[in-house]
Design a protein around this motif. Structure first.
Motif, mmCIF file in Angstrom:
data_model
loop_
_atom_site.group_PDB
_atom_site.id
_atom_site.type_symbol
_atom_site.label_atom_id
_atom_site.label_comp_id
_atom_site.label_asym_id
_atom_site.label_seq_id
_atom_site.Cartn_x
_atom_site.Cartn_y
_atom_site.Cartn_z
ATOM 1 N N GLY A 43 0.776 -1.234 0.000
ATOM 2 C CA GLY A 43 0.000 0.000 0.000
ATOM 3 C C GLY A 43 0.808 1.285 0.000
ATOM 4 O O GLY A 43 0.471 2.225 0.707
ATOM 5 N N ASP A 44 1.883 1.345 -0.748
ATOM 6 C CA ASP A 44 2.751 2.523 -0.833
ATOM 7 C C ASP A 44 3.516 2.819 0.457
ATOM 8 O O ASP A 44 4.155 3.857 0.566
ATOM 9 N N TYR A 45 3.452 1.951 1.438
ATOM 10 C CA TYR A 45 4.218 2.136 2.678
ATOM 11 C C TYR A 45 5.243 1.026 2.871
ATOM 12 O O TYR A 45 6.405 1.291 3.117
ATOM 13 N N CYS A 46 4.800 -0.196 2.816
ATOM 14 C CA CYS A 46 5.695 -1.331 3.028
ATOM 15 C C CYS A 46 6.196 -1.795 1.662
ATOM 16 O O CYS A 46 5.777 -2.833 1.144
ATOM 17 N N VAL A 47 7.069 -0.983 1.086
ATOM 18 C CA VAL A 47 7.542 -1.210 -0.284
ATOM 19 C C VAL A 47 9.044 -0.960 -0.389
ATOM 20 O O VAL A 47 9.631 -0.292 0.457
ATOM 21 N N ASN A 48 9.626 -1.485 -1.433
ATOM 22 C CA ASN A 48 11.051 -1.288 -1.711
ATOM 23 C C ASN A 48 11.209 -0.432 -2.966
ATOM 24 O O ASN A 48 11.898 -0.797 -3.897
ATOM 25 N N ASP A 49 10.571 0.710 -2.991
ATOM 26 C CA ASP A 49 10.534 1.511 -4.207
ATOM 27 C C ASP A 49 11.553 2.646 -4.250
ATOM 28 O O ASP A 49 11.538 3.445 -5.172
ATOM 29 N N GLN A 50 12.427 2.735 -3.258
ATOM 30 C CA GLN A 50 13.411 3.807 -3.242
ATOM 31 C C GLN A 50 14.785 3.284 -2.856
ATOM 32 O O GLN A 50 14.901 2.345 -2.073
ATOM 33 N N THR A 51 15.795 3.948 -3.386
ATOM 34 C CA THR A 51 17.160 3.651 -2.969
ATOM 35 C C THR A 51 17.401 4.353 -1.630
ATOM 36 O O THR A 51 16.601 5.192 -1.197
ATOM 37 N N TYR A 52 18.503 4.058 -1.021
ATOM 38 C CA TYR A 52 18.857 4.709 0.239
ATOM 39 C C TYR A 52 18.925 6.220 0.060
ATOM 40 O O TYR A 52 18.366 6.980 0.845
ATOM 41 N N ALA A 53 19.603 6.672 -0.976
ATOM 42 C CA ALA A 53 19.748 8.115 -1.212
ATOM 43 C C ALA A 53 18.389 8.778 -1.433
ATOM 44 O O ALA A 53 18.115 9.860 -0.892
ATOM 45 N N GLN A 54 17.529 8.155 -2.211
ATOM 46 C CA GLN A 54 16.195 8.719 -2.434
ATOM 47 C C GLN A 54 15.423 8.818 -1.117
ATOM 48 O O GLN A 54 14.738 9.802 -0.871
ATOM 49 N N LYS A 55 15.533 7.811 -0.300
ATOM 50 C CA LYS A 55 14.791 7.772 0.959
ATOM 51 C C LYS A 55 15.246 8.888 1.900
ATOM 52 O O LYS A 55 14.423 9.602 2.462
ATOM 53 N N VAL A 56 16.540 9.034 2.088
ATOM 54 C CA VAL A 56 17.016 10.015 3.060
ATOM 55 C C VAL A 56 16.936 11.448 2.545
ATOM 56 O O VAL A 56 16.974 12.382 3.335
ATOM 57 N N LEU A 57 16.819 11.629 1.242
ATOM 58 C CA LEU A 57 16.733 12.982 0.696
ATOM 59 C C LEU A 57 15.306 13.424 0.371
ATOM 60 O O LEU A 57 15.086 14.564 -0.029
ATOM 61 N N GLN A 58 14.336 12.536 0.561
ATOM 62 C CA GLN A 58 12.963 12.907 0.256
ATOM 63 C C GLN A 58 12.439 13.921 1.266
ATOM 64 O O GLN A 58 12.928 14.016 2.391
ATOM 65 N N LYS A 59 11.437 14.677 0.862
ATOM 66 C CA LYS A 59 10.788 15.625 1.758
ATOM 67 C C LYS A 59 10.138 14.814 2.874
ATOM 68 O O LYS A 59 9.343 13.921 2.625
ATOM 69 N N TYR A 60 10.491 15.101 4.091
ATOM 70 C CA TYR A 60 10.128 14.253 5.214
ATOM 71 C C TYR A 60 8.688 14.446 5.692
ATOM 72 O O TYR A 60 8.027 13.510 6.092
#
Length: 156
Positions: free
Chosen positions: A120-137
């Protein structure tokens, strides 16, 4: 943060010592079943999957149904995805679904997909580490009257 109707808009939670809790839980479970850490992890996986599937069966009905039946739910949660590590609570893992399982009863339409096979767009592997930590929080600023398009921690 709540909206005008008293519903949660966003929250910030830190599972600071979750890794220690998980290790301690597995160790205690291994002792109680007189087995290895691998056997305890398998037992924990089975227990968590059963709990998530029971919640699904109770609250995820009609349009909110994610699995065809309890067996399909259990098989998916125990064989198709990993239990996960303490830092993978937002990844395609059983631990992520276990966290979201507690919210299902409050808003099944919103949270049933989080425990389902798609995550459901939460428990997914759709981002790399860099994308995850740089996304708007955050979606909204935590500071009243302050809006920022540049600071990922403030929102807006």
């Amino acid at each position: 943060m709540w909206d005008a109707d008293g519903r949660i808009m966003q929250y910030d939670a830190t599972f600071r010592w979750f890794g220690f809790l998980l290790d301690t839980l597995v160790e205690a479970l291994a002792t109680s079943v007189n087995g290895t850490a691998s056997q305890a992890t398998a037992a924990l996986t089975q227990r968590l999957a059963t709990t998530v599937c029971d919640t699904h069966d109770q609250y995820c009905t009609g349009e909110n149904q994610q699995y065809d039946n309890s067996t399909a739910c259990y098989n998916f949660l125990t064989t198709a995805i990993p239990l996960g590590k303490d830092y993978e609570l937002g990844r395609d893992t059983l631990l992520c679904r276990e966290v979201h399982e507690h919210m299902v009863q409050y808003d099944p339409a919103l949270h049933c997909p989080h425990i389902g096979p798609t995550g459901g767009d939460y428990c997914v592997n759709d981002q790399t580490y860099a994308q995850k930590v740089l996304q708007k929080y955050f979606n909204e600023s935590w500071i009243v009257g302050v809006q920022s398009t540049e600071d990922k921690w403030l929102g807006n």
